[in-house]
Design a protein around this motif. Structure first.
Motif, short mmCIF file in Angstrom:
data_model
loop_
_atom_site.label_atom_id
_atom_site.label_comp_id
_atom_site.label_asym_id
_atom_site.label_seq_id
_atom_site.Cartn_x
_atom_site.Cartn_y
_atom_site.Cartn_z
N UNK B 80 -47.50 -34.24 -3.79
CA UNK B 80 -47.60 -35.79 -4.31
C UNK B 80 -46.34 -36.54 -3.60
N UNK B 81 -46.22 -37.93 -4.01
CA UNK B 81 -45.46 -38.94 -3.83
C UNK B 81 -43.97 -38.32 -3.86
N UNK B 82 -43.76 -37.85 -5.12
CA UNK B 82 -42.44 -37.28 -5.55
C UNK B 82 -41.98 -36.23 -4.72
N UNK B 83 -42.79 -35.29 -4.62
CA UNK B 83 -42.38 -34.04 -3.90
C UNK B 83 -42.06 -34.41 -2.37
N UNK B 84 -42.80 -35.47 -1.84
CA UNK B 84 -42.55 -35.81 -0.47
C UNK B 84 -41.30 -36.36 -0.31
N UNK B 85 -41.09 -37.30 -1.45
CA UNK B 85 -39.76 -38.02 -1.58
C UNK B 85 -38.58 -36.96 -1.56
N UNK B 86 -38.66 -35.95 -2.50
CA UNK B 86 -37.77 -35.08 -2.46
C UNK B 86 -37.34 -34.20 -1.16
N UNK B 87 -38.74 -33.93 -0.33
CA UNK B 87 -38.49 -33.25 0.60
C UNK B 87 -37.56 -34.35 1.78
N UNK B 88 -37.79 -35.53 1.63
CA UNK B 88 -37.18 -36.59 2.47
C UNK B 88 -35.92 -36.60 2.22
N UNK B 89 -35.37 -36.53 0.84
CA UNK B 89 -34.01 -36.61 0.42
C UNK B 89 -33.29 -35.40 0.75
N UNK B 90 -33.84 -34.01 0.38
CA UNK B 90 -33.18 -33.16 1.13
C UNK B 90 -33.12 -32.60 2.43
N UNK B 91 -34.21 -32.80 3.21
CA UNK B 91 -34.25 -32.04 4.49
C UNK B 91 -34.45 -33.09 5.80
N UNK B 92 -34.67 -34.27 5.40
CA UNK B 92 -35.10 -34.89 6.45
C UNK B 92 -34.05 -36.44 6.56
#
Ligand SMILES: Nc1ncnc2c1ncn2[C@@H]1O[C@H](COP(=O)(O)OP(=O)(O)O)[C@@H](O)[C@H]1O
Ligand SMILES: [Mg+2]
Lengths: 401, 239
Positions: B80-92
């Protein structure tokens, strides 16, 4: 997290000082208007109830006729001094009973003349009507009984006829006789109805009856209740006695009326309270308009800042973080507006109340409430634009030019 | 080549359709791509071939219409949106052609921004942001706003912002598209260094073969598909 978001919001406000200022202007004006209106309204209410209570505390006014006002006494027999004496003798819980008779008359001293109301009373009249002296004395019992030509004058008469000088012992012409000034009344100021209460000459009632009205009538009987005795109780006793004296049957209506000044005061202050509420409501609408202004500017700024929101989302801001940032920005802005509004209102209320000659009453409730509402407006009107911003797709927001 | 560990990035049958009905346009028509940790990949191809679209999907800024995207073995397309945001935040980390810095905001504050969302304290934020700015050769420029910096410097600030969180992958969509040759080479050397010295996997879109030379692998897109994909000997000099 909240602290960081607060920092972000403050940074945003600082980055756009002019826009921030324009945003809060509506709130500032709304809050200031609400507080000022309510504060002035309260001051007006206070000043009116002060004036009414200057009539004398716990005062009943008994008049012939069924209604208050001109023409109300038509057909009803007038009171006589005997009625006054009967009340004094037979009604308990009474501090003072006094007759009052009034007749307009022109008064003359030297080349100055003035048109006023000559009021006839007894020594108790001063107590009942709440008059105190600023100098001199009231008439003696002998002067009262003998209907001597002595008078106690109000400060307006002193000013107009004696130019503010010492009038004690001076002779003053009232209509076609001459009387000696023996006392000056302490000023009461304007009445609740706007008339000048100090424009008065008080003489023994017998003097007025004999020399001015030419009859034995008593226009009004003033009854002041003892401290701690309710005016309702005294009113009931006075009514009972007068019904007997005037021989009014079981099923007949009174042909006199007893007016309670407390009731007048309550009626008047409830009128001003209604006015205050109305003015406050009008001002509250302006606060609402201010809130809509905030929402509008927040919406515009969200559109302007779409790319910025895209950047924030791209580097990993969560939806609720962006929401919170915009929300806090709105709340900080509107609270700031609220604070400025409170300050402005204090200044405006102080200035206007001294200009309008009413007391300034600081009302913590309305200040706290208006401030609270302004912060609430931030939450409510900041929420929708904030949510719109936070729900944008990062890529759509970034593409926005 | 991969052993048992899943690849860092694995795209399988990715399609992306913009619009719907008559106006529907298929920008990606089945992309399969595997990227191992530590690679430096240049994404090339003609304009409109789908390079940016695939980068946005890789960067979790956009979602594919179909196909699967696994990051370190984890399915991303179902997040979902938030999971993708967290992926961006921590890995990208992202670098865009247009820099995308916040205006009227100092270089330091721009670089700090991702750390703010991570909830880091002032002191560690400042230290990390200064270090990242030093890493891209901008020490002494911390207090300058984007308007006071040249294009090359702005792109370095953007790179500093992308690497301040120590991302696993750095995604750069035409990072040198707005820069002259000299500045472009400086940026490429910076990316190379980040890849070699710090082990950051770099994916970079470029038009220019010169710039693609810096990468260890080139993936060419044509009409929404991978047309060819080859490893190349890495450059060793900085010329
Ligand atoms: N948001 C969009 N809506 C509709 N079409 C789009 C959108 N974004 C890109 N496209 C189209 O998809 C195709 C691929 O675009 P893109 O990935 O940006 O190409 P490249 O980066 O390789 O130049 C282009 O034909 C483009 O017009
Ligand atoms: Mg592109």
């Amino acid at each position: 997290m909240i602290w960081n978001t607060l920092q972000l919001a403050l940074r945003e406000i600082r980055r756009n000082l002019l826009r921030s200022f324009l945003t809060i202007l509506g709130i500032v004006i709304g809050v200031a208007a609400v507080i000022t209106m309510v504060t002035l309204g309260n001051g007006a209410t206070k000043s009116i109830s002060d004036q009414v209570s200057s009539l004398g505390s716990n005062l009943l006014m008994v008049r012939p006729g069924q209604r208050m006002g001109p023409g109300g006494s038509a057909g009803a027999p007038m009171f006589k001094i005997a009625d006054v004496q009967a009340i004094a003798a037979q009604v308990s819980g009474v501090k003072a009973v006094a007759p009052e008779t009034r007749k307009s008359a022109s008064v003359v001293v030297g080349s100055r003349n003035w048109s006023t109301v000559a009021t006839g009373g007894t020594r108790d009249y001063f107590t009942a009507a709440g008059w105190t002296l600023s100098s001199g004395r009231i008439f003696t019992e002998a002067e009262e009984r003998g209907g001597k030509a002595v008078c106690v004058i109000g400060s307006t008469i002193q000013r107009e006829l004696f130019g503010g000088g010492d009038p004690l012992g001076e002779m003053m012409r009232v209509a076609d006789f001459s009387c000696q000034v023996i006392g000056v009344l302490a000023s009461k100021g304007q009445s609740a109805f706007g008339s000048d209460q100090d424009d008065v000459v008080i003489m023994p009632i017998r003097t007025v009856q004999r020399r001015l009205t030419g009859n034995q009538d008593v226009r009004t009987i003033l009854v002041s209740a003892d401290d701690g005795v309710s005016t309702d109780t005294v009113k009931a006793r006075v009514e009972k006695l007068l019904r007997e004296r005037r021989k009014i049957g079981e099923n007949e209506d009174d042909n006199f009326n007893v007016l309670d000044t407390k009731q007048i005061a309550q009626a008047l202050s409830s009128t001003t309270r209604v006015m205050t509420t109305l003015l406050g409501a009008v001002a509250a609408v302006s606060l609402l308009v201010g809130g809509i202004g905030i929402m509008n500017i927040m919406l515009v700024s969200v559109t302007e800042r779409t790319r910025e929101i895209g950047i924030r989302l791209a580097i990993g801001a969560l939806e609720h973080e962006v929401l919170l940032q915009f929300l806090i920005e709105a709340v900080v802005l509107s609270s700031l507006g609220g604070l400025v509004g409170v300050a402005l209102a204090t200044g405006a209320s102080l200035g206007l109340s001294s200009l309008m000659n009413i007391p300034y009453l600081f009302n913590p409730g309305i200040n706290v409430m208006s401030f609270g509402i302004s912060a609430l407006i931030g939450v409510v009107f900041g929420f929708f634009p904030a949510r719109r911003a936070a729900r944008l797709d990062p890529i759509d927001a970034l593409r926005h030019e | 080549m991969t052993g048992t560990a899943p690849p860092l990035i694995e795209l399988a049958g990715i399609t992306k359709t913009y619009g719907s009905g008559q106006a529907a346009f298929q920008a990606l028509r089945g992309v399969d791509l595997r990227i191992e940790a530590g690679e430096f990949v240049a994404v090339m191809g003609p304009s409109g071939s789908g390079k940016s679209t695939v980068m946005n999907i890789l960067g979790c800024l956009d979602t594919p219409s179909s196909g699967s995207y696994r990051f370190q073995g984890v399915h991303v397309e179902t997040m979902d949106r938030n999971q993708r945001a967290l992926l961006r935040r921590h890995f990208l980390g992202f670098v865009f052609q247009g820099f995308n810095l916040l205006g009227r905001t100092s270089a330091l504050e721009n670089v700090e921004l991702p750390l703010l969302y991570r909830g880091e304290g002032v002191a560690s934020r400042h230290a990390a942001a200064r270090k990242a700015l030093a890493q891209v050769g901008l020490d002494g420029w911390e207090d300058h706003t984007p308007a006071e910096l040249s294009g090359g410097q702005q792109q370095r600030v953007a790179i500093a912002r992308a690497i301040v969180t120590n991302p696993t992958v750095l995604l750069a969509d035409e990072p040198t598209g707005n820069l002259d040759t000299v500045r472009s080479r400086e940026i490429m050397e910076l990316l190379t260094e980040l890849n070699r010295q710090h082990g950051i996997t770099v994916l970079m879109v470029t038009h220019e073969p010169d710039m693609a030379e810096y990468a260890s692998r080139q993936v060419h897109f044509v009409d929404g598909r991978v047309a060819h994909d080859h490893q190349q000997p890495a450059r060793t000099d900085g010329a």
